[in-house]
Design an enzyme around this catalytic site. Structure first.
Site, PDB file in Angstrom:
ATOM      1  N   LYS A  51     -35.924 -51.386  26.642  1.00 16.90           N
ATOM      2  CA  LYS A  51     -36.987 -51.766  27.591  1.00 16.90           C
ATOM      3  C   LYS A  51     -38.355 -51.547  26.954  1.00 16.90           C
ATOM      4  CE  LYS A  51     -34.636 -50.893  32.002  1.00 16.90           C
ATOM      5  NZ  LYS A  51     -35.074 -52.085  32.730  1.00 16.90           N
ATOM      6  N   ARG A  74     -32.972 -38.756  21.058  1.00 19.30           N
ATOM      7  CA  ARG A  74     -32.054 -37.665  20.718  1.00 19.30           C
ATOM      8  C   ARG A  74     -31.184 -37.301  21.932  1.00 19.30           C
ATOM      9  NH1 ARG A  74     -32.689 -34.623  24.270  1.00 19.30           N
ATOM     10  NH2 ARG A  74     -34.101 -32.895  24.666  1.00 19.30           N
ATOM     11  N   LYS A  76     -29.122 -34.143  23.543  1.00 23.44           N
ATOM     12  CA  LYS A  76     -29.073 -32.681  23.421  1.00 23.44           C
ATOM     13  C   LYS A  76     -27.692 -32.280  22.913  1.00 23.44           C
ATOM     14  CE  LYS A  76     -31.447 -29.172  26.137  1.00 23.44           C
ATOM     15  NZ  LYS A  76     -32.754 -29.419  25.564  1.00 23.44           N
ATOM     16  N   SER A  80     -26.959 -26.473  22.810  1.00 26.81           N
ATOM     17  CA  SER A  80     -28.249 -26.435  23.519  1.00 26.81           C
ATOM     18  C   SER A  80     -28.055 -26.607  25.018  1.00 26.81           C
ATOM     19  CB  SER A  80     -29.143 -27.581  23.065  1.00 26.81           C
ATOM     20  OG  SER A  80     -29.840 -27.270  21.961  1.00 26.81           O
ATOM     21  N   ASP A 103     -32.795 -33.504  30.735  1.00 28.52           N
ATOM     22  CA  ASP A 103     -33.225 -33.897  29.387  1.00 28.52           C
ATOM     23  C   ASP A 103     -32.060 -33.983  28.393  1.00 28.52           C
ATOM     24  OD1 ASP A 103     -32.683 -31.180  29.333  1.00 28.52           O
ATOM     25  OD2 ASP A 103     -34.344 -30.698  27.999  1.00 28.52           O
ATOM     26  N   LYS A 143     -50.931 -28.132  28.932  1.00 25.99           N
ATOM     27  CA  LYS A 143     -50.389 -26.776  29.117  1.00 25.99           C
ATOM     28  C   LYS A 143     -51.414 -25.757  28.601  1.00 25.99           C
ATOM     29  CE  LYS A 143     -45.481 -27.462  29.363  1.00 25.99           C
ATOM     30  NZ  LYS A 143     -44.157 -26.977  28.976  1.00 25.99           N
ATOM     31  N   HIS A 151     -44.824 -36.821  30.417  1.00 24.77           N
ATOM     32  CA  HIS A 151     -43.362 -36.699  30.540  1.00 24.77           C
ATOM     33  C   HIS A 151     -42.880 -37.436  31.784  1.00 24.77           C
ATOM     34  CE1 HIS A 151     -42.874 -32.726  28.073  1.00 24.77           C
ATOM     35  NE2 HIS A 151     -43.610 -33.615  27.459  1.00 24.77           N
ATOM     36  N   GLU A 170     -35.094 -38.412  29.832  1.00 29.09           N
ATOM     37  CA  GLU A 170     -36.444 -37.846  29.725  1.00 29.09           C
ATOM     38  C   GLU A 170     -37.223 -38.673  28.712  1.00 29.09           C
ATOM     39  OE1 GLU A 170     -38.260 -33.461  29.155  1.00 29.09           O
ATOM     40  OE2 GLU A 170     -37.604 -34.373  27.283  1.00 29.09           O
TER      41      GLU A 170
END
Ligand code: 0O2
Length: 227
Positions: A51, A74, A76, A80, A103, A143, A151, A170
């Site tokens: 997309k 990626r 996970k 992890s 995620d 942050k 995000h 994510e």
């Protein structure tokens, strides 16, 4: 419809070879369930990537430049996933993975300019098969360590032989400057939760401000060039 490709099989082998003993035992016990789930996430990740590539191609036709510099995806890894479930005090189960973690499938989009981040996000979210689950704007609200990125957690359908499944992906959208800072900061600290010396923290903050200034100045040049 997606078939299970060679790439999926390679992914699964890689996942399975990369696990510690406990994770391996669990993943083997859950066997096909885990393999299926990871394959679905991998398909959803590719749906989202396609997309975004379509939007990039259309933008390039209309404006003679590409808003996307690169895309990284990626999945996970099993250790992890287990570590995250344990850290959050959640059950180690296939349904926990699907319901509680957002995620497992990650798509990182590196954009040319800050404006491109928002244009792409808006265009993607306007698509009628995409459902927005969460929107965190760390560009407008960085942050405390000055980490900046947009995000999105979205749900995207994948069409299997006998069912349609909505899978969560994510998406992190950021500029080249934001990505440069975040990648290096991640190496220095983030993953290990390592406490860095005060001077290093200050230097990282200074670098983050430089990267923000770089984005602002490049954006000024973009406006001047009317692109
Ligand atoms: P990886 O290996 O990159 O995936 P969550 O724990 O994900 O449920 P949280 O912490 O609120 O909830 O998620 P958030 O803030 O959206 O951040 C998740 C991801 O954003 C991280 O994933 C990083 O990729 C990136 N990120 C967030 N904060 C920072 C930061 O300060 N520095 C850098 N370099 N990256 C950051 P993971 O799973 O930690 O790692």
């Amino acid at each position: 419809m997606f078939a299970v490709t060679k790439e999926d099989k390679m992914y699964r082998e890689m996942l399975m070879s990369n696990v510690d003993e406990k994770a391996l035992e669990w993943a083997q016990r859950r066997g096909m369930d885990v393999q299926h789930l990871m394959t679905y996430y991998s398909c959803a990740m590719r749906e989202v990537e396609t997309k975004l590539r379509v939007l990039d191609a259309e933008f390039s036709l209309m404006h003679d430049r590409n808003p996307i510099n690169s895309i990284k995806t990626r999945l996970k890894s099993i250790p992890s996933i287990m570590e995250k479930l344990q850290r959050k005090g959640l059950n180690i189960s296939v349904s926990s993975i699907e319901q509680e973690l957002n995620d497992i499938a990650g798509v990182r989009v590196i954009c040319s300019f800050t404006q491109d981040v928002y244009k792409l996000a808006d265009a993607l979210l306007a698509q009628d098969d995409i459902t927005l689950v969460a929107y965190k704007d760390y560009i407008k609200n960085p942050k405390p360590n000055e980490y900046r990125s947009l995000h999105l957690i979205v749900e995207v359908p994948i069409f299997l032989e006998k069912e349609k499944r909505k899978m969560k992906v994510e998406i992190q959208l950021r500029t080249i400057a934001m990505d440069c800072w975040a990648s290096l900061e991640h190496q220095l600290r983030y993953k290990k939760g390592k406490h860095l010396p005060e001077m290093t923290e200050q230097e990282l903050l200074t670098c983050a401000k430089l990267s923000m200034e770089l984005d602002e100045r490049m954006d000024g040049l973009r406006k001047e060039a009317s692109i």
